[in-house]
Enzyme design. Structure first.
Site, PDB file in Angstrom:
ATOM      1  N   LYS A  11       0.839  -1.208   0.000  1.00 23.75           N
ATOM      2  CA  LYS A  11       0.000   0.000   0.000  1.00 23.75           C
ATOM      3  C   LYS A  11       0.876   1.261   0.000  1.00 23.75           C
ATOM      4  CE  LYS A  11      -3.877  -2.292   2.349  1.00 23.75           C
ATOM      5  NZ  LYS A  11      -4.814  -2.232   3.506  1.00 23.75           N
ATOM      6  N   TYR A  51     -12.086  -2.009  -3.831  1.00 22.09           N
ATOM      7  CA  TYR A  51     -12.615  -2.250  -2.484  1.00 22.09           C
ATOM      8  C   TYR A  51     -14.148  -2.201  -2.449  1.00 22.09           C
ATOM      9  CZ  TYR A  51      -8.244  -2.413   0.229  1.00 22.09           C
ATOM     10  OH  TYR A  51      -7.042  -2.796   0.789  1.00 22.09           O
ATOM     11  N   PHE A  59     -15.477   3.247   7.033  1.00 25.14           N
ATOM     12  CA  PHE A  59     -14.116   3.639   6.672  1.00 25.14           C
ATOM     13  C   PHE A  59     -13.862   3.644   5.159  1.00 25.14           C
ATOM     14  CE2 PHE A  59     -13.936  -0.952   7.813  1.00 25.14           C
ATOM     15  CZ  PHE A  59     -13.432  -1.498   6.631  1.00 25.14           C
ATOM     16  N   ARG A  87      -1.908 -14.386   4.370  1.00 20.24           N
ATOM     17  CA  ARG A  87      -2.619 -13.725   5.476  1.00 20.24           C
ATOM     18  C   ARG A  87      -1.849 -13.894   6.791  1.00 20.24           C
ATOM     19  NH1 ARG A  87      -6.887 -10.336   4.201  1.00 20.24           N
ATOM     20  NH2 ARG A  87      -7.248 -10.509   6.425  1.00 20.24           N
ATOM     21  N   THR A  93      -5.335  -7.306  10.738  1.00 20.24           N
ATOM     22  CA  THR A  93      -5.655  -6.007  10.114  1.00 20.24           C
ATOM     23  C   THR A  93      -5.189  -4.854  10.998  1.00 20.24           C
ATOM     24  OG1 THR A  93      -7.613  -7.062   9.162  1.00 20.24           O
ATOM     25  CG2 THR A  93      -7.541  -4.648   9.132  1.00 20.24           C
ATOM     26  N   ARG A 104       2.729  -6.651   9.193  1.00 28.77           N
ATOM     27  CA  ARG A 104       1.989  -5.531   9.787  1.00 28.77           C
ATOM     28  C   ARG A 104       2.544  -5.167  11.168  1.00 28.77           C
ATOM     29  NH1 ARG A 104      -4.004  -7.251   7.503  1.00 28.77           N
ATOM     30  NH2 ARG A 104      -4.019  -5.833   5.718  1.00 28.77           N
ATOM     31  N   ASN A 114      -1.865  -0.029   7.046  1.00 27.76           N
ATOM     32  CA  ASN A 114      -1.314  -1.312   7.504  1.00 27.76           C
ATOM     33  C   ASN A 114      -0.470  -2.013   6.436  1.00 27.76           C
ATOM     34  OD1 ASN A 114      -3.340  -2.172   5.845  1.00 27.76           O
ATOM     35  ND2 ASN A 114      -4.579  -3.122   7.444  1.00 27.76           N
ATOM     36  N   HIS A 117      -2.001  -5.511   1.469  1.00 26.96           N
ATOM     37  CA  HIS A 117      -3.276  -6.193   1.225  1.00 26.96           C
ATOM     38  C   HIS A 117      -2.996  -7.636   0.826  1.00 26.96           C
ATOM     39  CE1 HIS A 117      -7.255  -7.104  -0.412  1.00 26.96           C
ATOM     40  NE2 HIS A 117      -6.602  -7.725  -1.364  1.00 26.96           N
ATOM     41  N   GLU A 128      -9.548 -10.195  -7.778  1.00 31.50           N
ATOM     42  CA  GLU A 128      -8.522  -9.161  -7.553  1.00 31.50           C
ATOM     43  C   GLU A 128      -7.358  -9.293  -8.539  1.00 31.50           C
ATOM     44  OE1 GLU A 128      -9.536  -8.652  -2.797  1.00 31.50           O
ATOM     45  OE2 GLU A 128      -7.605  -9.496  -3.377  1.00 31.50           O
TER      46      GLU A 128
END
Ligand code: IDP
Ligand code: MG
Length: 140
Positions: A11, A51, A59, A87, A93, A104, A114, A117, A128
């Protein structure tokens, strides 16, 4: 275990912090195979499309502003059990809840910022990956 593909994004906060190399090093050291990769700067509309599943969350506006605030690096990764393993490597998250050693925990500064993704299921991974990459851009 099946050979899977998953979509990951470094990100804008990760690119800004100069941790692209650290993230790719983590992927390589855990034997994720990078099968597609590019740098982008999303428009607001492109971030909203990516998203869309979160469009009703409070948010959503802030998240999509953040995601189009700077450069990102998008990759498709291939590995056994890639979705779950990515993950795990990412961590929770909310970085305050992330396990030691996760990306993270190391680099995220808030629940929004964070740094990474990762797709959460085979169906979302397929959507995606196709959102960002055409067939000729995926080097299987
Ligand atoms: P994930 O990235 O761990 O899968 P999701 O629940 O899918 O988390 O949320 C997508 C992204 O939205 C998160 O990575 C984070 O950047 C942002 N986000 C999630 N929950 C919140 C929140 O409560 N406040 C602000 N941003 C959030
Ligand atoms: Mg998610």
């Amino acid at each position: 275990m099946a050979l899977e593909r998953t979509l990951t994004i470094i990100k804008p906060d990760g690119v800004e912090q100069n941790v692209i190399g650290d993230v790719i090093r983590a992927f390589e050291s855990q034997s994720f195979r990078i099968v597609a990769m590019k740098m982008l700067h999303l428009s607001k509309q492109q971030a909203e499309g990516f998203y869309a599943v979160h469009r009703d969350k409070k948010f959503f506006g802030s998240l999509t502003d953040f995601m189009c605030s700077g450069r990102i690096v998008v990759m498709a990764l291939e590995a056994e059990n890639a979705i779950e393993r990515l993950r795990t490597l990412m961590g929770a998250t909310n970085p305050a809840e992330a396990q030691p050693g996760t990306l993270r925990k190391q680099f995220a500064t808030s629940i929004e910022r964070n740094i990474i993704h990762g797709s959460d299921a085979p169906e979302t991974a397929a959507f995606e990956i196709s959102y960002f990459f055409g067939k000729m851009e995926i080097v299987g």
